[in-house]
Design a protein around this motif. Structure first.
Motif, PDB file in Angstrom:
ATOM      1  N   UNK A 219       4.447   5.793 -10.356  1.00  0.00           N
ATOM      2  CA  UNK A 219       5.860   5.745 -10.724  1.00  0.00           C
ATOM      3  C   UNK A 219       6.319   4.307 -10.961  1.00  0.00           C
ATOM      4  N   UNK A 220       5.915   3.403 -10.069  1.00  0.00           N
ATOM      5  CA  UNK A 220       6.338   2.005 -10.181  1.00  0.00           C
ATOM      6  C   UNK A 220       5.670   1.311 -11.366  1.00  0.00           C
ATOM      7  N   UNK A 221       4.449   1.717 -11.689  1.00  0.00           N
ATOM      8  CA  UNK A 221       3.728   1.081 -12.790  1.00  0.00           C
ATOM      9  C   UNK A 221       4.130   1.628 -14.163  1.00  0.00           C
TER      10      UNK A 221
ATOM     11  N   UNK B 113       3.750  -8.606  -7.632  1.00  0.00           N
ATOM     12  CA  UNK B 113       3.571  -7.437  -6.770  1.00  0.00           C
ATOM     13  C   UNK B 113       2.182  -6.850  -6.986  1.00  0.00           C
ATOM     14  N   UNK B 114       1.425  -6.740  -5.905  1.00  0.00           N
ATOM     15  CA  UNK B 114       0.107  -6.106  -5.930  1.00  0.00           C
ATOM     16  C   UNK B 114       0.239  -4.737  -5.277  1.00  0.00           C
ATOM     17  N   UNK B 115      -0.148  -3.682  -6.010  1.00  0.00           N
ATOM     18  CA  UNK B 115      -0.037  -2.313  -5.513  1.00  0.00           C
ATOM     19  C   UNK B 115      -1.417  -1.694  -5.362  1.00  0.00           C
ATOM     20  N   UNK B 116      -1.671  -1.094  -4.209  1.00  0.00           N
ATOM     21  CA  UNK B 116      -2.903  -0.328  -4.015  1.00  0.00           C
ATOM     22  C   UNK B 116      -2.530   1.038  -3.469  1.00  0.00           C
ATOM     23  N   UNK B 117      -3.251   2.046  -3.913  1.00  0.00           N
ATOM     24  CA  UNK B 117      -2.961   3.408  -3.459  1.00  0.00           C
ATOM     25  C   UNK B 117      -3.865   3.788  -2.297  1.00  0.00           C
ATOM     26  N   UNK B 118      -3.397   4.726  -1.499  1.00  0.00           N
ATOM     27  CA  UNK B 118      -4.173   5.196  -0.353  1.00  0.00           C
ATOM     28  C   UNK B 118      -3.844   6.650  -0.079  1.00  0.00           C
ATOM     29  N   UNK B 119      -4.841   7.406   0.401  1.00  0.00           N
ATOM     30  CA  UNK B 119      -4.623   8.804   0.757  1.00  0.00           C
ATOM     31  C   UNK B 119      -4.126   8.932   2.202  1.00  0.00           C
ATOM     32  N   UNK B 120      -4.118   7.813   2.928  1.00  0.00           N
ATOM     33  CA  UNK B 120      -3.664   7.849   4.326  1.00  0.00           C
ATOM     34  C   UNK B 120      -2.158   8.054   4.422  1.00  0.00           C
TER      35      UNK B 120
ATOM     36  N   UNK C  41       0.869  -1.172   0.000  1.00  0.00           N
ATOM     37  CA  UNK C  41       0.000   0.000   0.000  1.00  0.00           C
ATOM     38  C   UNK C  41       0.912   1.229   0.000  1.00  0.00           C
ATOM     39  N   UNK C  42       0.666   2.176  -0.928  1.00  0.00           N
ATOM     40  CA  UNK C  42       1.551   3.332  -1.063  1.00  0.00           C
ATOM     41  C   UNK C  42       0.763   4.528  -1.591  1.00  0.00           C
ATOM     42  N   UNK C  43       1.334   5.742  -1.485  1.00  0.00           N
ATOM     43  CA  UNK C  43       0.667   6.917  -2.072  1.00  0.00           C
ATOM     44  C   UNK C  43       0.467   6.755  -3.579  1.00  0.00           C
ATOM     45  N   UNK C  44      -0.541   7.432  -4.117  1.00  0.00           N
ATOM     46  CA  UNK C  44      -0.913   7.281  -5.523  1.00  0.00           C
ATOM     47  C   UNK C  44       0.261   7.565  -6.472  1.00  0.00           C
TER      48      UNK C  44
END
Length: 489
Positions: free
Chosen positions: A442-444, A460-467, A434-437
């Motif tokens: 950038x990674x994708x 690798x599974x990436x999800x974005x979060x505003x937290x 889980x990382x900032x958008x």
């Protein structure tokens, strides 16, 4: 003793320079190099302008490079009378293939400045394949200057020259000759590469991280290089054979991230903070502005009411040594004002000034200490050649309207990559992050994530979060099925 920790596995190669087990410099080879000065290109002459006594050369960049007549070997070989009568059109023609080196970066509408008087830099000498001159560093003694001039005349053939760098001081002639021959052979290799490559093309990357390490950090003191990339290790093992008395290299085989193992990330976090604590309880506070950098020395918890003068002197002395290290580490340049704890004796102020100057001697960037002003501030300057550590690793914070700074998306992505390398060779199939958008984007981008998955043997599974603003969170490591189930919840 110097130690270089080289992280060569990630897309962004970086190196930490330690002296006496303290981090003093941090170098990054970004995919976006800000300077191309020193790079050597195979180019094509696009246009010759006799009225300007110059030519425009295509080296594969956005703007053509600018080459003046005085930067041509043929012109340098002429007598002064012949030079006055010679037009550049007699020495160069459109469509001609040339090897050029960049001497100045492009600026505004102007393309980069070029020369055909190429120089291949080494640790001790610079080899000049097209220029019959022998030059010795001004910093060497007169006796050493004469010795190296005489030696230069021995080893140089017609139409080639050499520059003896300051690092030649007290070195054996055998060592210098080995490097000279190595650079000479390298020039012949570049000539072969020129014949094989289509124009325009980059033949030599002067700004490359490994090149810079070998050029600037080998030979001046006993050095150990530890790296985590096998291909770089094998190349450096061969390349450093001529410097074996100065350097030893080893391959880091541990599963743990090399920067985490040597606590480099922890040191870098400290170098991005405003306050630096000293061992005796005192501290220095560093404020970087556009116009200058202001450094304040505070006594903090360190007090000695019995002898106030000694307490002030000890604190300022410790601060002077640490300030010199922080200037190198943070790569701070320009005007620098230092507010030491007030000293009423001229003798004490002179002692602290000399202490700072001595500590700055290890800095390769040019520094000048002017002394104390009437307000009691010590003023100095340091030449700025690259971005500061803060500029390299951080970006303005979007939450506080860019008043503060946070770790940049690129740097956070590279930190995440280093963290993921620790799972290589494990029994896990996949990892959920889980990382900032912006980090996810950038990674994708540019097939980065696919290359990383292939290298690590992980999905690798990436999800974005505003937290999260400048952090990432490894949510789960396990099988693909497990992670997909968690993502569906």
């Amino acid at each position: 003793m110097r130690k270089i920790i080289l992280n060569g596995r990630s897309i962004e190669k970086c190196a930490a320079i330690l002296e006496n087990n303290k981090l003093v410099e941090f170098l990054v080879e970004s995919t976006d190099q800000s300077s191309i000065v020193g790079n050597i290109y195979k180019g094509r002459v696009e246009k010759v302008v006799p009225g300007m006594q110059a030519a425009f050369v295509n080296i594969g960049l956005e703007r053509n490079g600018f080459l003046t007549i005085d930067q041509l070997p043929k012109y340098k070989s002429l007598t002064p009378d012949e030079q006055e009568k010679t037009s550049i059109s007699h020495l160069l023609h459109e469509g001609e293939e040339v090897i050029v080196q960049v001497t100045k970066d492009a600026f505004g509408e102007k393309g980069p400045r070029l020369t055909m008087l190429v120089g291949l830099p080494g640790t001790f000498v610079v080899y000049l394949p097209n220029e019959s001159q022998i030059t010795v560093s001004k910093k060497l003694s007169e006796k050493e200057k004469e010795h190296w001039r005489s030696f230069g005349r021995e080893i140089c053939k017609e139409a080639e020259g050499v520059i003896f760098r300051t690092a030649c001081a007290r070195q054996k002639t055998e060592t210098i000759q080995k490097e000279f021959l190595f650079l000479k052979n390298r020039w012949f290799e570049l000539k072969k590469l020129q014949a094989a490559m289509k124009r325009p093309a980059l033949l030599f990357d002067h700004a490359g991280l490994v090149e810079r390490l070998l050029r600037d950090y080998i030979g001046t003191m006993s050095t150990e290089i530890i790296m985590n990339d096998g291909s770089i290790f094998r190349w450096m093992k061969e390349r450093l054979s001529i410097y074996e008395e100065f350097v030893q290299i080893s391959l880091f085989m541990n599963k743990e991230d090399i920067f985490s193992y040597f606590h480099i990330d922890q040191e870098l976090e400290g170098a991005l903070k405003r306050q630096v604590d000293l061992e005796n309880g005192s501290s220095i506070v560093i404020d970087e502005t556009e116009a200058m950098t202001v450094i304040d020395v505070n006594s903090g918890k360190f007090t000695d009411t019995k002898n106030l003068r000694d307490m002030v002197l000890k604190t300022n002395e410790m601060a002077a040594v640490e300030i010199a290290r922080q200037l190198r580490l943070r790569n701070i340049g320009g005007i620098i004002l230092i507010d030491f704890i007030n000293m009423s004796h001229d003798k004490d102020r002179e002692f602290i000034k000399n202490k700072l100057q001595t500590a700055l001697e290890a800095d390769m960037n040019f520094t000048k200490v002017y002394g104390f002003t009437q307000l009691g501030l010590l003023e100095m300057t340091r030449k700025k050649e690259r971005k500061t550590l803060r500029e390299m690793l951080m970006t303005p914070c979007p939450i506080c309207h860019e008043v503060g700074r946070i770790v940049s998306s690129e740097q956070l992505a590279f930190r995440l990559e280093r963290a993921l390398w620790e799972f290589k060779g494990s029994d896990y199939e996949a990892v959920w992050v889980e990382a900032p958008q912006k980090v996810v984007e950038f990674i994708q981008a540019d097939n980065y994530i696919n290359v990383l998955e292939e290298k690590l043997g992980l999905q690798i599974f990436l999800t974005s979060t505003e937290r999260l603003i400048d952090q990432f969170n490894i949510r789960h490591v396990g099988s693909v099925v497990e992670i997909k189930e968690r993502l569906e919840r």
